[in-house]
Design an enzyme around this catalytic site. Structure first.
Site, PDB file in Angstrom:
ATOM      1  N   LYS A  35      25.275  43.667  31.554  1.00  0.00           N
ATOM      2  CA  LYS A  35      25.925  44.011  32.827  1.00  0.00           C
ATOM      3  C   LYS A  35      27.440  44.047  32.633  1.00  0.00           C
ATOM      4  O   LYS A  35      27.955  43.559  31.617  1.00  0.00           O
ATOM      5  CB  LYS A  35      25.528  43.000  33.898  1.00  0.00           C
ATOM      6  CG  LYS A  35      25.974  41.575  33.608  1.00  0.00           C
ATOM      7  CD  LYS A  35      25.351  40.588  34.584  1.00  0.00           C
ATOM      8  CE  LYS A  35      25.785  39.170  34.266  1.00  0.00           C
ATOM      9  NZ  LYS A  35      25.052  38.181  35.070  1.00  0.00           N
ATOM     10  N   ARG A 130      21.369  31.521  45.763  1.00  0.00           N
ATOM     11  CA  ARG A 130      22.050  32.813  45.726  1.00  0.00           C
ATOM     12  C   ARG A 130      21.006  33.896  46.009  1.00  0.00           C
ATOM     13  O   ARG A 130      20.968  34.451  47.082  1.00  0.00           O
ATOM     14  CB  ARG A 130      22.738  32.981  44.360  1.00  0.00           C
ATOM     15  CG  ARG A 130      23.993  33.769  44.387  1.00  0.00           C
ATOM     16  CD  ARG A 130      24.720  33.741  43.056  1.00  0.00           C
ATOM     17  NE  ARG A 130      23.878  34.126  41.927  1.00  0.00           N
ATOM     18  CZ  ARG A 130      24.314  34.324  40.684  1.00  0.00           C
ATOM     19  NH1 ARG A 130      25.594  34.150  40.405  1.00  0.00           N
ATOM     20  NH2 ARG A 130      23.507  34.670  39.718  1.00  0.00           N
ATOM     21  N   TYR A 268      60.413  36.287  34.446  1.00  0.00           N
ATOM     22  CA  TYR A 268      60.473  36.266  35.913  1.00  0.00           C
ATOM     23  C   TYR A 268      60.371  34.831  36.441  1.00  0.00           C
ATOM     24  O   TYR A 268      59.566  34.034  35.954  1.00  0.00           O
ATOM     25  CB  TYR A 268      59.300  37.047  36.499  1.00  0.00           C
ATOM     26  CG  TYR A 268      59.439  38.549  36.411  1.00  0.00           C
ATOM     27  CD1 TYR A 268      60.500  39.217  37.016  1.00  0.00           C
ATOM     28  CD2 TYR A 268      58.478  39.293  35.743  1.00  0.00           C
ATOM     29  CE1 TYR A 268      60.603  40.600  36.944  1.00  0.00           C
ATOM     30  CE2 TYR A 268      58.570  40.675  35.672  1.00  0.00           C
ATOM     31  CZ  TYR A 268      59.642  41.327  36.276  1.00  0.00           C
ATOM     32  OH  TYR A 268      59.734  42.685  36.205  1.00  0.00           O
ATOM     33  N   MET A 320      53.741  42.354  33.887  1.00  0.00           N
ATOM     34  CA  MET A 320      52.723  43.406  33.904  1.00  0.00           C
ATOM     35  C   MET A 320      52.451  43.972  32.515  1.00  0.00           C
ATOM     36  O   MET A 320      51.304  44.219  32.141  1.00  0.00           O
ATOM     37  CB  MET A 320      53.153  44.532  34.856  1.00  0.00           C
ATOM     38  CG  MET A 320      52.103  45.614  34.984  1.00  0.00           C
ATOM     39  SD  MET A 320      52.643  47.010  35.954  1.00  0.00           S
ATOM     40  CE  MET A 320      52.369  46.415  37.606  1.00  0.00           C
TER      41      MET A 320
HETATM   42  C1  LIG Z   1      24.458  37.341  34.068  1.00  0.00           C
HETATM   43  C2  LIG Z   1      23.116  36.789  34.103  1.00  0.00           C
HETATM   44  C3  LIG Z   1      22.572  36.190  32.966  1.00  0.00           C
HETATM   45  C4  LIG Z   1      23.365  35.970  31.702  1.00  0.00           C
HETATM   46  O1  LIG Z   1      24.165  34.842  31.877  1.00  0.00           O
HETATM   47  P1  LIG Z   1      25.060  34.271  30.693  1.00  0.00           P
HETATM   48  O2  LIG Z   1      25.619  33.014  31.231  1.00  0.00           O
HETATM   49  O3  LIG Z   1      26.119  35.290  30.449  1.00  0.00           O
HETATM   50  O4  LIG Z   1      24.161  34.099  29.536  1.00  0.00           O
HETATM   51  C5  LIG Z   1      21.269  35.762  33.029  1.00  0.00           C
HETATM   52  N1  LIG Z   1      20.533  35.906  34.143  1.00  0.00           N
HETATM   53  C6  LIG Z   1      21.030  36.458  35.260  1.00  0.00           C
HETATM   54  C7  LIG Z   1      20.172  36.571  36.466  1.00  0.00           C
HETATM   55  C8  LIG Z   1      22.331  36.918  35.281  1.00  0.00           C
HETATM   56  O5  LIG Z   1      22.824  37.466  36.393  1.00  0.00           O
END
Ligand SMILES: *Cc1c(COP(=O)(O)O)cnc(C)c1O
Length: 387
Positions: A35, A130, A268, A320
């Site tokens: 992802k 969640r 800055y 930046m």
């Molecule tokens: C992102 C995600 C993972 C992977 O998690 P990591 O901590 O990066 O290994 C596994 N399961 C779900 C449902 C996720 O959203």
């Protein structure tokens, strides 16, 4: 000459880290979680190193489409499932497996016209609060799904909130494993519980003693951040502890050197005051490149950085397009610095040493996930091929 900043993706390290996850997973198959464009690495770039995985897990239909375009014929899992009914048509067309976490997604499936029944992963909310059905509602959802002609196979999954450490004095996965096992013991189907942290630490959970910890590795693990060379339970353990290698280097060069007399300030807001005469290197990297602005806030809280492979730290605010580093330890080690000298913000130096992205993240009060995913589009990316 283009601005000297560059990211490099190390395919050998990605492949190595996948092997590490596989070894830790025992008999379970491994989803490579890609992802967020493979955690900022680029799906197309990472694919040659990760194609040894048993499947790919992601969120976006467009990312699934890109994986199919690369020629991947194996399993792809949508970790949040469908966002609206017509996403199911894409699942049918691309043969995607998808998570089912709410009643609406079951309603949509029951209305879906398909010749090819789907494989779904029914998600339990075992304590993260969640996504997913709570343990009490899980069985009814399973029964409903199981009865649909649109569904070929129901697998079971859950996700941990505390896999990277302890929760209330116990290994953090145990309360959720127990809830999951109690509610699913007599249900058939493959199971998937572990993210990276749980995959790597599950031996630890076993040692800490819980009968249900045996259920942890299950049939599939979902490895994300560990593939990308970050220790999922940093700072409890570092990447070296888990034998994970950096998969992304963010490197740039010195574009100016300043002699700053004692008492003068840098950058800055004048947040850094030179306590003595100092040489400061100005680096072509700023927050518009994805480097965290919070990596250098107070007088003595600069993030670590490698100049010519020697560790030093940021001084003054990250701006930046630029940041400033203390050259004192570098010049003490190897003589005066020059324009063009290599600066590694995280990852591997051409001079040998590495700087774990976890350390930079910790200095910026965040996690490596955020830094890797935030690599900005303006940074050119090179791929270092596998030997
Ligand atoms: C992102 C995600 C993972 C992977 O998690 P990591 O901590 O990066 O290994 C596994 N399961 C779900 C449902 C996720 O959203």
């Amino acid at each position: 000459m283009p601005r000297p900043i560059q990211a490099t993706i190390h395919l050998d390290a990605l492949r190595h880290n996948l092997q590490r996850c596989r070894a830790a997973a025992g008999d379970a198959r491994v989803w490579a979680v890609v992802k967020a464009n493979a955690y900022g690495h680029g799906i197309e770039r990472a694919y040659p190193a990760l194609r040894g995985a048993d499947g790919f897990a992601l969120l976006d239909l467009a990312e699934a489409e890109r994986l199919r375009a690369l020629g991947w014929r194996g399993p792809i899992l949508l970790l949040e499932g469908c966002f609206e009914p017509r996403d199911l048509e894409v699942c049918s067309r691309l043969n995607l497996w998808h998570v089912v976490h709410c009643d609406e997604q079951i309603d949509w499936l029951s209305q879906h016209k398909t010749h090819q029944p789907h494989r779904v992963f029914l998600k339990m909310n075992s304590g993260m609060n969640r996504l997913g059905f709570g343990p009490a509602a899980f069985r009814a959802a399973w029964t409903r799904l199981q009865a649909l002609p649109q569904v070929a196979e129901v697998s079971l999954m859950t996700h941990f909130s505390d896999a990277d450490g302890l929760r209330r004095g116990r290994e953090g996965v145990l309360h959720q494993v127990e809830a999951f096992v109690a509610a699913t013991a007599d249900l058939p189907g493959e199971r998937s519980l572990c993210n990276s942290a749980a995959t790597l630490r599950h031996a630890l959970a076993l040692r800490l003693g819980s009968g249900s910890a045996q259920a942890l590795a299950a049939d599939w693990v979902r490895a994300g951040i560990a593939l990308y060379g970050s220790a999922p339970d940093h700072p409890n353990h570092d990447a070296a502890h888990w034998d994970l290698q950096p998969t992304m280097t963010l490197a740039s060069r010195l574009i100016a050197i300043q002699h700053v007399p004692a008492g003068e300030t840098v950058g800055y807001g004048s947040t850094y005051t030179a306590a003595r005469d100092m040489r400061i290197g100005i680096v072509a990297c700023g927050y518009a490149d994805g480097y965290p602005r919070h990596a250098s806030l107070g007088q003595d809280h600069g993030a670590p950085v490698l100049v010519r492979g020697v560790r030093t730290r940021l001084v003054g605010r990250v701006s930046m397009d630029m940041l400033a580093v203390d050259l004192t330890p570098v010049e003490a080690h190897g003589g005066p610095c020059n324009l063009g000298d290599e600066v590694v913000l995280w990852g591997r130096s051409a001079h040998g040493p590495s700087l774990p992205v976890d350390e930079v993240a910790a200095a910026a009060d965040t996690i490596a996930y955020e830094l890797l995913c935030a690599l900005a589009p303006r940074v050119p990316v090179a791929v270092e091929a596998m030997p």
